[in-house]
Scaffold this motif. Structure first.
Motif, short mmCIF file in Angstrom:
data_model
loop_
_atom_site.label_atom_id
_atom_site.label_comp_id
_atom_site.label_asym_id
_atom_site.label_seq_id
_atom_site.Cartn_x
_atom_site.Cartn_y
_atom_site.Cartn_z
N VAL A 5 -44.19 -24.69 21.79
CA VAL A 5 -45.09 -24.13 20.77
C VAL A 5 -46.26 -25.10 20.57
O VAL A 5 -46.06 -26.27 20.22
CB VAL A 5 -44.34 -23.92 19.43
CG1 VAL A 5 -45.31 -23.40 18.36
CG2 VAL A 5 -43.17 -22.97 19.61
N TYR A 8 -49.62 -26.62 18.72
CA TYR A 8 -50.02 -26.77 17.32
C TYR A 8 -51.18 -27.76 17.25
O TYR A 8 -51.36 -28.60 18.14
CB TYR A 8 -48.85 -27.28 16.47
CG TYR A 8 -48.31 -28.62 16.90
CD1 TYR A 8 -47.34 -28.71 17.89
CD2 TYR A 8 -48.80 -29.81 16.35
CE1 TYR A 8 -46.87 -29.93 18.33
CE2 TYR A 8 -48.31 -31.04 16.77
CZ TYR A 8 -47.34 -31.09 17.75
OH TYR A 8 -46.88 -32.31 18.19
N GLU A 24 -39.34 -22.37 11.75
CA GLU A 24 -40.52 -21.53 11.98
C GLU A 24 -41.02 -21.71 13.41
O GLU A 24 -41.43 -20.73 14.06
CB GLU A 24 -41.61 -21.87 10.96
CG GLU A 24 -42.94 -21.16 11.16
CD GLU A 24 -42.86 -19.62 11.11
OE1 GLU A 24 -41.82 -19.06 10.70
OE2 GLU A 24 -43.88 -18.98 11.49
N LEU A 25 -40.96 -22.92 13.93
CA LEU A 25 -41.34 -23.14 15.33
C LEU A 25 -40.44 -22.34 16.25
O LEU A 25 -40.89 -21.75 17.24
CB LEU A 25 -41.27 -24.64 15.67
CG LEU A 25 -42.31 -25.52 14.95
CD1 LEU A 25 -42.00 -27.00 15.20
CD2 LEU A 25 -43.73 -25.20 15.41
N THR A 37 -49.37 -22.14 8.62
CA THR A 37 -49.42 -20.99 9.54
C THR A 37 -50.21 -19.90 8.83
O THR A 37 -49.67 -19.17 8.01
CB THR A 37 -48.00 -20.48 9.88
OG1 THR A 37 -47.35 -20.11 8.66
CG2 THR A 37 -47.18 -21.54 10.58
N ARG A 89 -38.99 -19.54 15.55
CA ARG A 89 -39.39 -18.12 15.46
C ARG A 89 -40.64 -17.85 16.30
O ARG A 89 -40.87 -16.73 16.71
CB ARG A 89 -39.61 -17.73 14.00
CG ARG A 89 -38.32 -17.62 13.18
CD ARG A 89 -38.57 -17.05 11.79
NE ARG A 89 -39.15 -18.01 10.88
CZ ARG A 89 -38.46 -18.83 10.07
NH1 ARG A 89 -37.13 -18.80 10.06
NH2 ARG A 89 -39.09 -19.66 9.27
N ARG A 90 -41.44 -18.90 16.51
CA ARG A 90 -42.68 -18.74 17.29
C ARG A 90 -42.50 -19.04 18.76
O ARG A 90 -43.44 -18.91 19.54
CB ARG A 90 -43.74 -19.72 16.74
CG ARG A 90 -44.24 -19.31 15.40
CD ARG A 90 -45.08 -20.38 14.73
NE ARG A 90 -45.68 -19.76 13.57
CZ ARG A 90 -46.92 -19.28 13.52
NH1 ARG A 90 -47.72 -19.40 14.54
NH2 ARG A 90 -47.35 -18.69 12.43
N PRO A 148 -50.28 -22.92 14.83
CA PRO A 148 -50.15 -23.50 13.49
C PRO A 148 -50.70 -24.93 13.46
O PRO A 148 -50.96 -25.52 14.50
CB PRO A 148 -48.65 -23.49 13.25
CG PRO A 148 -48.05 -23.61 14.61
CD PRO A 148 -49.01 -22.92 15.55
N ASP A 176 -48.89 -14.16 10.90
CA ASP A 176 -49.55 -14.09 12.20
C ASP A 176 -48.94 -15.19 13.07
O ASP A 176 -49.17 -16.37 12.85
CB ASP A 176 -51.06 -14.33 12.00
CG ASP A 176 -51.78 -14.55 13.33
OD1 ASP A 176 -51.18 -14.26 14.38
OD2 ASP A 176 -52.93 -15.02 13.29
N ARG A 177 -48.13 -14.77 14.05
CA ARG A 177 -47.49 -15.77 14.89
C ARG A 177 -48.19 -15.89 16.25
O ARG A 177 -47.63 -16.42 17.19
CB ARG A 177 -45.99 -15.45 15.05
CG ARG A 177 -45.23 -15.56 13.74
CD ARG A 177 -43.76 -15.88 13.91
NE ARG A 177 -43.19 -16.33 12.65
CZ ARG A 177 -42.47 -15.57 11.83
NH1 ARG A 177 -42.22 -14.32 12.13
NH2 ARG A 177 -41.99 -16.06 10.71
N THR A 178 -49.44 -15.43 16.30
CA THR A 178 -50.16 -15.51 17.58
C THR A 178 -51.09 -16.72 17.60
O THR A 178 -51.35 -17.28 18.66
CB THR A 178 -50.97 -14.23 17.84
OG1 THR A 178 -51.82 -13.98 16.73
CG2 THR A 178 -50.05 -13.04 18.07
N SER A 179 -51.61 -17.14 16.43
CA SER A 179 -52.52 -18.29 16.45
C SER A 179 -51.73 -19.57 16.19
O SER A 179 -50.71 -19.56 15.50
CB SER A 179 -53.64 -18.12 15.43
OG SER A 179 -53.09 -17.83 14.17
#
Ligand SMILES: N[C@@H](CCC(=O)N[C@@H](CS)C(=O)NCC(=O)O)C(=O)O
Length: 216
Positions: free
Chosen positions: A35, A37, A80-81, A66, A83-84, A12, A7-10
């Motif tokens: 991003v 967090y 990962e950041l 995440t 990618r988000r 991290p 889930d990349r909407t909420s």
């Protein structure tokens, strides 16, 4: 832990410390990439309970949580950041450094960060600075800083000029400023590194992530 449908909407959660250079690398990437967090402090670096490090068996920080997934280590977290990130940025990762100069600079920046961690941890454990076991890491750190000082200008010139951000520059900035912050050694004599840090420090991402000790 793996999460087959990330889930990349909420937002991290970054688990780390505001006084940690590897944590600052991740925070600078997050700021540059836009991003958001949540931040969770690891209260004591001497803890040997993996639960205090979001389950990282290496007992190290930073960690990014995440959803049901955790990412160990600054480089994994920065990827990962990325990618988000809401927008694509021109990022230079370690694997893009295919010439010896920039690849060696990357290696030495990260190794110097790790060597500094070892010296600080030995200090926390009460080892005196003149303990014979510290002579090699102390000398190694000085050697690496001299090499980086001699080569940082040329290495930056060799990076893609249209980059928004490189892992090499973020690590180098976090390393040099941390040596001063933790009073490991004075860095003003490293003229090229100091000039680079003065330049990088103008970024909003650097200004928003200044080192400080978290409240106990
Ligand atoms: N490979 C890890 C290294 C992380 C690391 O060494 N972090 C330090 C704090 S800056 C740490 O956890 N130190 C605790 C220890 O050495 O026991 C990364 O890239 O994030």
């Amino acid at each position: 832990m793996t999460d087959p449908t990330p889930d990349r909407t909420s937002a991290p959660t970054l688990i780390g410390r505001s006084s940690s250079h590897f944590t600052r690398v991740a925070r600078i990437f997050a700021a540059e990439l836009g991003v958001a967090y949540a931040f969770q402090v690891v209260p004591d670096l001497r803890s040997v309970d993996a639960a205090d490090y979001a389950g990282n068996p290496a007992l190290r920080l930073p960690i990014l949580r995440t959803g049901a997934t955790t990412w160990f280590g600054a480089l994994n977290i920065c990827r990962e950041l990325a990618r988000r990130a809401p927008a694509q940025r021109r990022l230079v990762w370690p694997e893009h450094l295919t010439d010896a100069l920039t690849a060696n600079a990357q290696e030495l920046a990260v190794q110097a960060m790790a060597t500094e961690v070892a010296l600080i941890m030995s200090q926390l454990a009460g080892t005196p600075k003149d303990d014979a076991q510290l002579a090699k890491p102390q000398k190694s750190l000085l050697n690496m800083l001299t090499w980086l000082d001699d080569n940082i200008h040329a290495a930056r010139e060799a990076l893609p000029q249209d980059r928004d951000l490189s892992y090499l520059e973020v690590c180098t900035f976090c390393l040099v400023t941390h040596l001063e912050f933790r009073s490991v050694l004075p860095t003003s004599g490293y003229r090229a590194l100091t000039a680079f840090c003065d330049d990088f420090a103008q970024r909003a991402s650097a200004q928003a992530t200044a080192y400080r000790f978290d409240a106990p």
